[in-house]
Design a protein around this motif. Structure first.
Motif, short mmCIF file in Angstrom:
data_model
loop_
_atom_site.label_atom_id
_atom_site.label_comp_id
_atom_site.label_asym_id
_atom_site.label_seq_id
_atom_site.Cartn_x
_atom_site.Cartn_y
_atom_site.Cartn_z
N SER A 187 -1.54 -1.77 -2.04
CA SER A 187 -0.46 -0.95 -1.48
C SER A 187 -0.30 0.34 -2.28
N ILE A 188 -0.63 0.30 -3.57
CA ILE A 188 -0.56 1.51 -4.40
C ILE A 188 -1.59 2.52 -3.92
N ILE A 189 -2.79 2.03 -3.59
CA ILE A 189 -3.85 2.92 -3.12
C ILE A 189 -3.45 3.57 -1.81
N TRP A 190 -2.95 2.77 -0.88
CA TRP A 190 -2.56 3.31 0.42
C TRP A 190 -1.37 4.27 0.28
N THR A 191 -0.45 3.98 -0.61
CA THR A 191 0.67 4.89 -0.85
C THR A 191 0.17 6.23 -1.35
N SER A 192 -0.81 6.19 -2.23
CA SER A 192 -1.39 7.43 -2.76
C SER A 192 -2.12 8.20 -1.67
N LEU A 193 -2.93 7.51 -0.87
CA LEU A 193 -3.67 8.18 0.19
C LEU A 193 -2.75 8.84 1.21
N ALA A 194 -1.59 8.21 1.47
CA ALA A 194 -0.65 8.74 2.46
C ALA A 194 0.30 9.77 1.87
N ASN A 196 5.26 7.98 -2.83
CA ASN A 196 5.73 7.92 -4.22
C ASN A 196 4.95 6.83 -4.94
N VAL A 197 3.90 7.23 -5.63
CA VAL A 197 3.02 6.27 -6.30
C VAL A 197 3.74 5.57 -7.44
N ALA A 198 4.57 6.30 -8.18
CA ALA A 198 5.30 5.70 -9.30
C ALA A 198 6.20 4.56 -8.82
N LEU A 199 6.89 4.79 -7.71
CA LEU A 199 7.75 3.76 -7.14
C LEU A 199 6.93 2.54 -6.71
N ALA A 200 5.81 2.79 -6.07
CA ALA A 200 4.95 1.69 -5.63
C ALA A 200 4.43 0.90 -6.82
N LEU A 201 4.08 1.61 -7.88
CA LEU A 201 3.54 0.97 -9.07
C LEU A 201 4.58 0.09 -9.73
N VAL A 202 5.81 0.59 -9.84
CA VAL A 202 6.88 -0.19 -10.45
C VAL A 202 7.19 -1.42 -9.61
N ALA A 203 7.24 -1.25 -8.30
CA ALA A 203 7.54 -2.39 -7.43
C ALA A 203 6.49 -3.48 -7.57
N VAL A 204 5.21 -3.08 -7.59
CA VAL A 204 4.13 -4.06 -7.74
C VAL A 204 4.21 -4.74 -9.10
N THR A 205 4.42 -3.95 -10.15
CA THR A 205 4.49 -4.50 -11.49
C THR A 205 5.68 -5.43 -11.65
N VAL A 207 9.86 6.65 1.67
CA VAL A 207 9.64 5.88 2.91
C VAL A 207 8.21 5.35 2.95
N ILE A 208 7.25 6.18 2.62
CA ILE A 208 5.85 5.76 2.64
C ILE A 208 5.61 4.61 1.66
N ALA A 209 6.16 4.75 0.45
CA ALA A 209 6.01 3.69 -0.54
C ALA A 209 6.63 2.38 -0.06
N MET A 210 7.79 2.46 0.57
CA MET A 210 8.45 1.26 1.06
C MET A 210 7.66 0.60 2.19
N ILE A 211 7.12 1.41 3.09
CA ILE A 211 6.36 0.85 4.21
C ILE A 211 5.17 0.03 3.69
N TYR A 212 4.43 0.59 2.75
CA TYR A 212 3.24 -0.11 2.26
C TYR A 212 3.60 -1.26 1.32
N ASN A 213 4.58 -1.07 0.45
CA ASN A 213 4.94 -2.13 -0.49
C ASN A 213 5.54 -3.34 0.21
N VAL A 214 6.42 -3.09 1.16
CA VAL A 214 7.04 -4.21 1.87
C VAL A 214 6.07 -4.82 2.88
N GLY A 215 5.19 -4.01 3.45
CA GLY A 215 4.30 -4.50 4.49
C GLY A 215 3.07 -5.21 3.99
N MET A 216 2.57 -4.86 2.81
CA MET A 216 1.30 -5.42 2.35
C MET A 216 1.52 -6.56 1.36
N ARG A 217 0.82 -7.65 1.59
CA ARG A 217 0.91 -8.82 0.73
C ARG A 217 -0.43 -9.09 0.06
#
Length: 319
Positions: free
Chosen positions: A117-124, A127-136, A261-271
């Motif tokens: 999800s971090i990769i897709w957040t970056s490509l789109a 907010n990569v930092a937000l995605a990274l924190v959420a995953v971590t 919004v982009i970070a939330m879509i990918y973080n919440v959507g991808m498992r």
């Protein structure tokens, strides 16, 4: 040689859907019996992938985003609170008499956020930092949430060794994450090139192997008939709902912008389907693993579709 690995890593990274699809096909065509060796290999490969990903993470960046933790905490509530309830409800509607299928759908919805999800957040352009924190953060809390969660939901139906599950989760995600971030800080980011070249390439090979192993183990449980078409349709519905839940969840944010919004879509959507498959195969009957593994067929293609939709709607997404 390093440049060559960077190119190979980039090549595979842009084609992860085909990597996963090929691994699934290989696993389905070469079914294998479940053995302790294969289970241990899956855990080791997954730990390696987590470690390589964490090599690009700094404790400082993690702490900076944690200074305003409400958005990642809200994302985790959506992931481990709302999404599993939706999955259980849909399972009850379509499979009222099949407990194991409902449980498989529940596992698929309650497992951690996918690292990709971090990769897709970056490509789109999110907010990569937000995605990274959420995953971590999700990686750190999952070993404590999931055993308790399944003890509450299925503890009276299926006997599980929750202590063993807890320690396996720690070895698969938590310890490799801390180790990777610690080495990154100690070396002052000098291994970042390794994580983008040899490490990145080999971690994708590891992902291919994990998917193939898990698919080969559950292959005997998959029977290609009309009932499977129904199951695939339900899994696709849940996949789409996962991405949609991320977008809907962003509507309540006070400081809402397109990056968030982009970070939330990918973080919440991808498992982390690979992790879910390892977990399901290791602790539940084989029938539970089937919905989890089949979810691999839809996650990356849906992520690609979301990417193109976001490119079209980017100017308005933050409104």
């Amino acid at each position: 040689m390093t440049d060559r690995f960077i190119k190979w890593n980039h090549f595979l990274g842009r084609r992860m859907f085909f990597v996963v699809l090929l691994a699934l096909l290989l696993g389905f065509c070469l079914p294998l019996p479940k053995t302790p060796i294969l289970s241990t290999l899956s855990v080791a490969l997954f730990a390696y992938m987590t470690f390589i990903t964490a090599l690009g993470t700094k404790f400082r960046d993690f702490l900076q985003v944690l200074s305003k933790p409400w958005v990642p905490l809200w994302m985790l509530l959506l992931i481990h609170g709302i999404a599993p309830l939706l999955a259980w409800a849909i399972g009850a509607i379509f499979y009222p008499q099949d407990f194991f299928v409902r449980l498989g759908l529940l596992v698929s919805a309650s497992i951690p956020i996918a690292v990709t999800s971090i990769i897709w957040t970056s490509l789109a352009g999110g907010n990569v930092a937000l995605a990274l924190v959420a995953v971590t953060l999700d990686t750190l809390i999952v070993p404590f949430i999931m055993p308790s969660y399944f003890a509450f939901i299925v503890g009276k139906t299926i006997e599980l060794d929750y202590v063993h599950m807890l320690f396996q989760l720690l070895w698969m995600v938590t310890i490799p994450s801390f180790l990777g971030m610690g080495i990154n800080d100690l070396t002052r980011g000098k291994l970042d090139l390794f994580s983008r070249s040899v490490g990145g390439f080999t971690s994708k090979i590891a992902l291919f192997m994990v998917v193939a192993i898990n698919a080969s183990i559950v292959a005997p449980e998959i029977h290609w008939n009309p009932s499977l078409i129904k199951l695939l349709s339900v899994i696709l519905l849940l996949t789409v709902l996962g991405y949609s839940l991320g977008y809907v969840g962003s509507l309540i944010l006070r400081e809402r912008n397109s990056d968030t919004v982009i970070a939330m879509i990918y973080n919440v959507g991808m498992r982390n389907i690979s992790f879910g498959a390892v977990l399901a195969i290791g602790y539940f009957p084989p029938q539970v693993s089937v919905p989890v593994t089949l979810a691999m067929l839809f996650q990356q293609p849906t992520a690609t579709l979301v990417f193109y939709l976001l490119k079209l709607s980017r100017p308005e997404i933050g409104l």
